[in-house]
Design a protein around this motif. Sequence first.
Motif, PDB file in Angstrom:
ATOM      1  N   ALA A  72     -13.366 -56.337  55.449  1.00 22.84           N
ATOM      2  CA  ALA A  72     -13.112 -55.150  56.261  1.00 22.84           C
ATOM      3  C   ALA A  72     -13.921 -55.203  57.556  1.00 22.84           C
ATOM      4  N   GLY A  73     -15.187 -55.612  57.445  1.00 30.89           N
ATOM      5  CA  GLY A  73     -16.037 -55.692  58.620  1.00 30.89           C
ATOM      6  C   GLY A  73     -15.547 -56.713  59.630  1.00 30.89           C
ATOM      7  N   ARG A  74     -15.105 -57.860  59.125  1.00 27.88           N
ATOM      8  CA  ARG A  74     -14.589 -58.883  60.040  1.00 27.88           C
ATOM      9  C   ARG A  74     -13.330 -58.403  60.767  1.00 27.88           C
ATOM     10  N   GLU A  75     -12.482 -57.672  60.038  1.00 27.04           N
ATOM     11  CA  GLU A  75     -11.281 -57.148  60.669  1.00 27.04           C
ATOM     12  C   GLU A  75     -11.632 -56.134  61.748  1.00 27.04           C
ATOM     13  N   LEU A  76     -12.618 -55.275  61.479  1.00 29.93           N
ATOM     14  CA  LEU A  76     -13.055 -54.315  62.494  1.00 29.93           C
ATOM     15  C   LEU A  76     -13.674 -55.033  63.681  1.00 29.93           C
ATOM     16  N   GLU A  77     -14.437 -56.085  63.417  1.00 22.23           N
ATOM     17  CA  GLU A  77     -15.064 -56.846  64.496  1.00 22.23           C
ATOM     18  C   GLU A  77     -14.015 -57.500  65.393  1.00 22.23           C
ATOM     19  N   ARG A  78     -12.902 -57.951  64.808  1.00 26.48           N
ATOM     20  CA  ARG A  78     -11.825 -58.522  65.623  1.00 26.48           C
ATOM     21  C   ARG A  78     -11.240 -57.479  66.576  1.00 26.48           C
ATOM     22  N   ARG A  79     -11.164 -56.244  66.103  1.00 27.83           N
ATOM     23  CA  ARG A  79     -10.542 -55.190  66.894  1.00 27.83           C
ATOM     24  C   ARG A  79     -11.502 -54.564  67.907  1.00 27.83           C
ATOM     25  N   MET A  80     -12.794 -54.605  67.598  1.00 31.25           N
ATOM     26  CA  MET A  80     -13.791 -53.972  68.479  1.00 31.25           C
ATOM     27  C   MET A  80     -14.931 -54.951  68.750  1.00 31.25           C
ATOM     28  N   PRO A  81     -14.644 -56.127  69.279  1.00 26.63           N
ATOM     29  CA  PRO A  81     -15.675 -57.160  69.403  1.00 26.63           C
ATOM     30  C   PRO A  81     -16.837 -56.784  70.305  1.00 26.63           C
ATOM     31  N   ASP A  82     -16.600 -55.903  71.246  1.00 22.86           N
ATOM     32  CA  ASP A  82     -17.672 -55.505  72.160  1.00 22.86           C
ATOM     33  C   ASP A  82     -18.469 -54.309  71.641  1.00 22.86           C
ATOM     34  N   ARG A  83     -18.047 -53.751  70.502  1.00 20.22           N
ATOM     35  CA  ARG A  83     -18.688 -52.517  70.031  1.00 20.22           C
ATOM     36  C   ARG A  83     -19.313 -52.642  68.653  1.00 20.22           C
ATOM     37  N   VAL A  84     -18.866 -53.620  67.844  1.00 18.86           N
ATOM     38  CA  VAL A  84     -19.432 -53.798  66.505  1.00 18.86           C
ATOM     39  C   VAL A  84     -19.741 -55.267  66.279  1.00 18.86           C
TER      40      VAL A  84
END
Length: 351
Positions: A202-214
């Motif tokens: 889940a974290g990796r998927e969020l990181e793909r979508r918000m790379p500059d924020r998470v």
Amino acid sequence: MASERVPVTVSDPEGEREVVLSSPNRVVWPEVGITKSELADYVQRVADPFLASNGDRPVSLERFRDGVGSEGFFSKNPPKGTPDYVDAVTVTYNSGRRHPQIVLNRPSAIVWAVQMNTIVFHPWASLASDPDNPVELRIDLDPQPGTDFADAVAAAHGLREVLSEAGLEAFAKTSGNRGLHVFAPIEPTHEFLDVRHAVIAAGRELERRMPDRVTMSWWKEERGERIFIDFNQANRDRTMAGAYSPRALPGATVSTPVHWDELDGLDPTRFTVRSVPQRLDEIGDPWADKQQKPGRIDTLLAWWERDVEDGLGELSFPPEFPKMPGEPPRVQPSKKVAAHWDADGEPAAKD
């Protein structure tokens, strides 16, 4: 001179019970003047939602003999003289050692914990009836230097979308400090390592979508001004402050469940030992229905397997854990010399 001792009458499901409170006028939070007696009153007023989220679980008690500002320590095992209305369950720790751990199942047990100078309550993600299989997926969104609570809120909204796509309903609470905790109830069908892998997916998927924020970077030097997705809170025997637990911080803040539509513009410092009971009276518990429809982590585990096939494997474990299969080298990236480590993340043999 003996300290003052007063009996506190507590309403348990089995009937009223007296819990003796020593030094009731001792100040626990000097900055705001909250005493031990006031803390005991607080935990009674929030006992129902507190137990709904933290009861029937192994729990670690973070205790401070001289209140906030003094040195704290953790109690996991029931100390000598623990009363019979405080339960326990034998759990297995990461080392393989097994030992009884405290379980809180009634208001009097929470008041007893306050008598033992507990401020922060750290429940496991699993129930006492099945301590090896979590009933919730937990993710800690931790602001790094240069970021703040508003940045954590933006990340939480993004994470909610990711979890929804994986078939899970997300619930949020303030950490009681600068961050946010996002929980998703799950069926207890997988052990901690599987749930950790689901959190990483889940974290990796969020990181793909918000790379500059998470960021998922375990090492602080690599995080930058981004919200850290703390995947290691999903490990066995790793805990965070429970719902409605006070924090050992100057303002007596409380880790407080919130509705999603409350988050934008929220000031988490307004949730305190003095304000939260009135909030519950006015709006009820935002997590009241949290465990009614647990989901499954199958989709997240499929994402994990996909990422492994794409070359993304295991991430770092906390330093107190044994070295785990596939784990990267436990060395700060800026200090790593590639020739000194083998493909399994172990120190290379010297010639």
